[in-house]
Design a protein around this motif. Structure first.
Motif, PDB file in Angstrom:
ATOM      1  N   ALA A  88       0.849  -1.194   0.000  1.00 56.81           N
ATOM      2  CA  ALA A  88       0.000   0.000   0.000  1.00 56.81           C
ATOM      3  C   ALA A  88       0.882   1.240   0.000  1.00 56.81           C
ATOM      4  O   ALA A  88       1.909   1.288   0.678  1.00 56.81           O
ATOM      5  CB  ALA A  88      -0.915   0.003   1.212  1.00 56.81           C
TER       6      ALA A  88
ATOM      7  N   LEU B 294       0.884   5.043   0.989  1.00 54.52           N
ATOM      8  CA  LEU B 294       0.071   5.755   1.974  1.00 54.52           C
ATOM      9  C   LEU B 294       0.239   7.270   1.929  1.00 54.52           C
ATOM     10  O   LEU B 294      -0.234   7.966   2.830  1.00 54.52           O
ATOM     11  CB  LEU B 294       0.376   5.211   3.376  1.00 54.52           C
TER      12      LEU B 294
ATOM     13  N   GLU C  23      -3.105  11.405   0.429  1.00 53.71           N
ATOM     14  CA  GLU C  23      -3.377  10.502   1.559  1.00 53.71           C
ATOM     15  C   GLU C  23      -2.489  10.891   2.732  1.00 53.71           C
ATOM     16  O   GLU C  23      -1.375  11.386   2.533  1.00 53.71           O
ATOM     17  CB  GLU C  23      -3.074   9.054   1.161  1.00 53.71           C
TER      18      GLU C  23
ATOM     19  N   MET D 229      -1.392   9.392   6.900  1.00 53.06           N
ATOM     20  CA  MET D 229      -1.451   8.192   7.730  1.00 53.06           C
ATOM     21  C   MET D 229      -2.805   8.101   8.430  1.00 53.06           C
ATOM     22  O   MET D 229      -3.332   7.002   8.635  1.00 53.06           O
ATOM     23  CB  MET D 229      -0.324   8.216   8.765  1.00 53.06           C
TER      24      MET D 229
ATOM     25  N   ALA E 285      -5.374   7.107   5.658  1.00 56.89           N
ATOM     26  CA  ALA E 285      -5.071   5.741   5.219  1.00 56.89           C
ATOM     27  C   ALA E 285      -5.397   4.737   6.321  1.00 56.89           C
ATOM     28  O   ALA E 285      -5.911   3.651   6.056  1.00 56.89           O
ATOM     29  CB  ALA E 285      -3.600   5.623   4.817  1.00 56.89           C
TER      30      ALA E 285
ATOM     31  N   ALA F  26       3.699  -0.175   4.560  1.00 55.27           N
ATOM     32  CA  ALA F  26       3.782   1.074   3.789  1.00 55.27           C
ATOM     33  C   ALA F  26       4.929   0.987   2.802  1.00 55.27           C
ATOM     34  O   ALA F  26       6.071   0.697   3.173  1.00 55.27           O
ATOM     35  CB  ALA F  26       3.983   2.249   4.733  1.00 55.27           C
TER      36      ALA F  26
ATOM     37  N   ALA G  63      -1.933   6.365  12.748  1.00 49.62           N
ATOM     38  CA  ALA G  63      -2.909   5.554  12.018  1.00 49.62           C
ATOM     39  C   ALA G  63      -3.651   4.639  12.979  1.00 49.62           C
ATOM     40  O   ALA G  63      -3.103   4.233  14.011  1.00 49.62           O
ATOM     41  CB  ALA G  63      -2.200   4.735  10.939  1.00 49.62           C
TER      42      ALA G  63
ATOM     43  N   ILE H 106       1.240   0.125  11.356  1.00 52.38           N
ATOM     44  CA  ILE H 106       1.962   0.415  10.117  1.00 52.38           C
ATOM     45  C   ILE H 106       3.335  -0.236  10.194  1.00 52.38           C
ATOM     46  O   ILE H 106       4.110   0.029  11.118  1.00 52.38           O
ATOM     47  CB  ILE H 106       2.130   1.940   9.909  1.00 52.38           C
TER      48      ILE H 106
ATOM     49  N   HIS I 270      -2.862  -0.251  -2.884  1.00 54.20           N
ATOM     50  CA  HIS I 270      -3.574   1.019  -2.662  1.00 54.20           C
ATOM     51  C   HIS I 270      -2.683   2.181  -3.107  1.00 54.20           C
ATOM     52  O   HIS I 270      -1.594   2.369  -2.581  1.00 54.20           O
ATOM     53  CB  HIS I 270      -3.874   1.115  -1.163  1.00 54.20           C
TER      54      HIS I 270
ATOM     55  N   THR J  84     -10.483   7.168   2.537  1.00 55.44           N
ATOM     56  CA  THR J  84      -9.268   7.555   1.823  1.00 55.44           C
ATOM     57  C   THR J  84      -9.437   8.946   1.215  1.00 55.44           C
ATOM     58  O   THR J  84     -10.536   9.317   0.791  1.00 55.44           O
ATOM     59  CB  THR J  84      -8.920   6.540   0.709  1.00 55.44           C
TER      60      THR J  84
END
Lengths: 424, 334
Positions: free
Chosen positions: A59, A61, A70, A72, A75, A89, A113, A117, A303, A390
């Motif tokens: 992803a 981020l 985006e 953290m 996301a 990430a 987040a 992560i 993502h 998002t």
């Protein structure tokens, strides 16, 4: 704050068994229902699947460097709404994650987040594909996967060095397979549809050539390699044969490559412009059967959030990528494979590859960490990116009806998604 | 029918109808005062991201002969690379109250994207390698003039098919009108998956020329050398060019078409364009009539549901109606 929860009446599915029953959570771990303190909050999971939290190995981020697309925080909300309790990430940020200092910076950002992560590092300085990044320093800072993203390492000698050097550090080299010389200037998959739409295409062979090359280098070096975002029928066949021969390789596929194909580009929707490109319908079918048979290890989101201006351009000038954290589980669940297969590819296996513990260690037994997701497999909903958490505005599944939705997500014992919404 | 984006999106009925009404417009275009008020009060903008004087002029003349006001929006090709959003351009045009936008863009698909943000009719005047529907219509009209009908005829399209929007549109139009098409090109200048196209493919121009009813030559661009698609122009001309000797073997009755501008000495020998059977000038002339028909179909009574039979009456009435003062073209920079 960690509360106590009683998840009632769901089908508890982990890597060890599938059972109907209740699940107790207190102090960040799974506890016996009888040991729950009084006043535990009840969560009704009847008709739902209760599983270990999902893990996304791929992803982008946004932070640091692309906070308009985006953060953290955004996301993290997207991740937990999609059932992910841990997200890896990608390192192609600004600055790029090629030193311990940047790793630590991203770890600090990641603390904002709602999900865990994990930070992937770059293989080369600046993701430029020229000189190795300080890999031991990255490993020391907690990095387990290193990748140059994009097209991956093009220079075979450099890849050999990376595989050799990373091996004793316990690092996995992750990379997409893309021979840039064959895919340069391409905007979609080469075939009937690129021919019809008048867009330059990249042949499946541009991916498969590098798959074969990388497998040879794994055989030469014994280094660990994870193929990111495989997309062609040939790649799945070659990789699964090599993995069966005992080489230390693993692989992933995205949900958009499972569900969509090049024919979907007929209206030039730039939200469907992704890397690698959406392949032919037969490739998507091959991806699906590879997932069903366990020949591909992991389903990822890849993502990649963008602001609208990067997509509202002519197709050949538009940015590539789609958001996926909030749609991946549903897209995988309603693709016809059993939910155990989806959970294996989205939770148990990626967690194992990332070093978060074996499927048995992460199973929902007393004492296990309370990363839990409750999924309603029957809820049907229509993708509307504007309503998502998002900040990215680019969903390949925009307007698509999907079945299956996350009701509850618990990260480390903390309720972060309740009734399908981010818990206040 | 709101937009004209590709030949594929036209029904065969619409394709035939456009060709059927084109002579009425050719007749208007041939009058001493070649102007009817069919589209009076409507505004047609040409939005060209790529230079093409002849196509832009052709649309502009067509619009003016139907009394539409015309507006040239010239967009510097570099603005795309500066990250200009297509939507911003579309919204700018929308705000000016334009009825139809004629768009030429180097990117395949750009006209489709514009329809998402525009209420105006969009006419594709060429997008990337993809489509150039009015070119195909004028080619069909020209071939009908030469051959009577395309039914059962064999047409060779020769040259850089891979990068050609003309070839993609022509293959669709010619085959739907009953012709068989052979593509002649080196493998490097053919698009992928031609087995899914309704054509046969050959790499031997001489054997194809022995059995054709018309030859369509495409422009060979010099940058193809740099991409190693062909080794050099001399070899290309030897294998795929219409040399004087090949033209002589073809005989005087086989029409030769080219979308222009021609590279004399490359895809066509220097003096071949002067042969009577080369109908390039007819193509240009017919281009105006076909584009009048398209504008009329999209914006005029053709779009308001009037039966097509009323067209001659509409044109006759039109010819008697007073003609408005000339609307000068405005240059607008976007």
């Amino acid at each position: 704050m960690s509360e106590a929860y009683l998840i009632r009446g769901g089908t508890v599915a982990d890597a060890v068994e599938t059972r109907t029953g209740d699940l107790g959570i207190a102090d960040g771990t799974i506890v016996a229902v009888d040991d729950l303190p009084s006043g535990a909050i009840e969560i009704d999971a009847s008709g739902c699947i209760v599983s270990t939290g999902l893990v996304d190995l791929n992803a982008h981020l946004g932070e640091p460097g692309d906070e308009a697309a985006e953060t953290m925080v955004s996301a993290g909300e997207a991740a937990v709404l999609g059932g992910f309790t841990t997200v890896l990430a990608m390192p192609d940020t600004h600055p790029c994650v090629d030193t311990a200092a940047v790793v630590e910076h991203v770890q600090l950002l990641g603390a904002h987040a709602l999900c865990n992560i994990e930070v992937a590092g770059a293989i080369t300085v600046g993701n430029k594909g020229e000189n190795l990044a300080p890999l031991a320093e990255l490993a020391e800072a907690g990095v387990r996967f290193i990748t140059d993203c994009g097209s991956g390492i093009q220079d075979p000698l450099l890849l050999r060095r990376a595989l050799e050097y990373a091996k004793p550090l316990g690092l996995t080299i992750a990379q997409p397979a893309d021979c840039e010389a064959l895919s340069r200037d391409a905007h979609m998959h080469e075939g009937e549809w690129s021919s019809r739409l008048g867009l330059a295409g990249a042949p499946a062979e541009a991916e498969e050539i590098n798959v074969m090359r990388d497998i040879s280098l794994v055989r030469l070096t014994g280094g660990r390699l994870h193929f990111q975002t495989l997309s062609t029928a040939g790649s799945f066949a070659i990789v699964s044969a090599a993995a069966q021969s005992g080489l230390p390789i693993s692989s992933e596929v995205t949900t958009h490559h499972l569900r969509l194909c090049d024919a979907d580009l007929a209206g030039y929707d730039t939200n469907l412009k992704v890397t690698p490109p959406l392949r032919a319908a037969g490739d998507a079918r091959a991806a699906m059967s590879a997932v069903a048979a366990g020949r591909v290890d992991v389903i990822v989101t890849d993502h990649t959030p963008h602001t609208t201006d990067r997509k509202e351009r002519p197709f050949d000038h538009a940015a590539t990528g789609t958001v996926g954290l909030e749609t991946a589980l549903a897209a995988a669940l309603c693709s016809g494979v059993p939910h155990e297969v989806v959970l294996r590819a989205m939770s148990w296996r990626p967690a194992e590859l990332l070093g978060l513990g074996s499927p048995e260690q992460r199973s929902l037994q007393v004492g296990a960490p309370a990363d839990v997701v409750v999924i309603d497999p029957n809820e049907t909903w229509t993708v509307n990116v504007a309503a998502m958490a998002t900040l990215g505005t680019n969903s390949a599944f925009e307007g698509t009806e999907l079945t299956g939705r996350v009701r509850t997500t618990i990260v480390g014992g903390r309720l972060v998604v309740d009734q399908g919404k981010v818990a206040a | 029918m709101k937009h004209l984006l590709s030949i594929d999106e036209l029904t065969t009925d619409e394709l035939q109808e456009l060709l059927r009404i084109t002579p009425s417009f050719a007749e208007v275009a041939s009058r001493r005062i070649a102007k009817v008020p069919a589209l009076r009060g409507l505004t047609v903008a040409t939005l060209f991201y790529e230079d093409s004087t002849r196509t832009r002029l052709s649309f502009e003349v067509a619009a003016k002969r139907l009394s539409a006001d015309t507006l040239n929006v010239s967009v510097a090709s570099s603005s795309v690379n500066k990250g200009e959003s297509l939507r911003d351009t579309a919204e700018t045009i929308e705000a000016m109250g334009i009825d139809a936008v004629v768009v030429r863009h180097a990117s395949s698909g750009a006209p489709w994207q514009l329809t998402k943000w525009l209420d105006a009719s969009v006419i594709n005047a060429g997008d990337g390698w993809h489509q150039h529907p009015t070119q195909a219509l004028l080619d069909c009209f020209t071939l009908q003039q030469e051959l009577g009908s395309l039914q059962g005829r064999h047409i060779a399209i020769v040259g850089d098919i891979k990068h050609s929007r003309v070839a993609r549109s022509d293959v669709s139009a010619f085959t739907r009108l009953g012709a068989t098409v052979t593509l002649v090109a080196p493998p490097t200048l053919l698009p992928p998956a031609t087995e899914t196209w309704p054509v046969t493919v050959s790499h031997d121009l001489d054997s194809v020329l022995a059995d054709v009813d018309a030859v369509y030559l495409l422009r060979m661009q010099k940058e193809r050398m740099r991409e190693s698609l062909v080794p050099d122009l001399r070899e290309y001309t030897a294998l795929y060019g219409l040399t004087g000797a090949r033209a002589a073997r073809l005989g005087p009755n086989i029409p030769i078409l080219h979308p222009g501008p021609m590279n004399r000495g490359v895809e066509i020998a220097a003096d071949v364009p002067d042969l009577d059977q080369v109908v390039v000038v007819d193509q240009v002339r017919n281009g105006v009539a076909v584009r009048m028909a398209v504008l009329f179909m999209l914006l005029g009574s053709g779009n308001s549901g009037l039966p097509a039979d009323s067209l001659p009456a509409a044109m006759a009435q039109a010819s008697q109606a007073p003609v408005s003062a000339d609307a000068e073209s405005e240059e607008v920079s976007a």
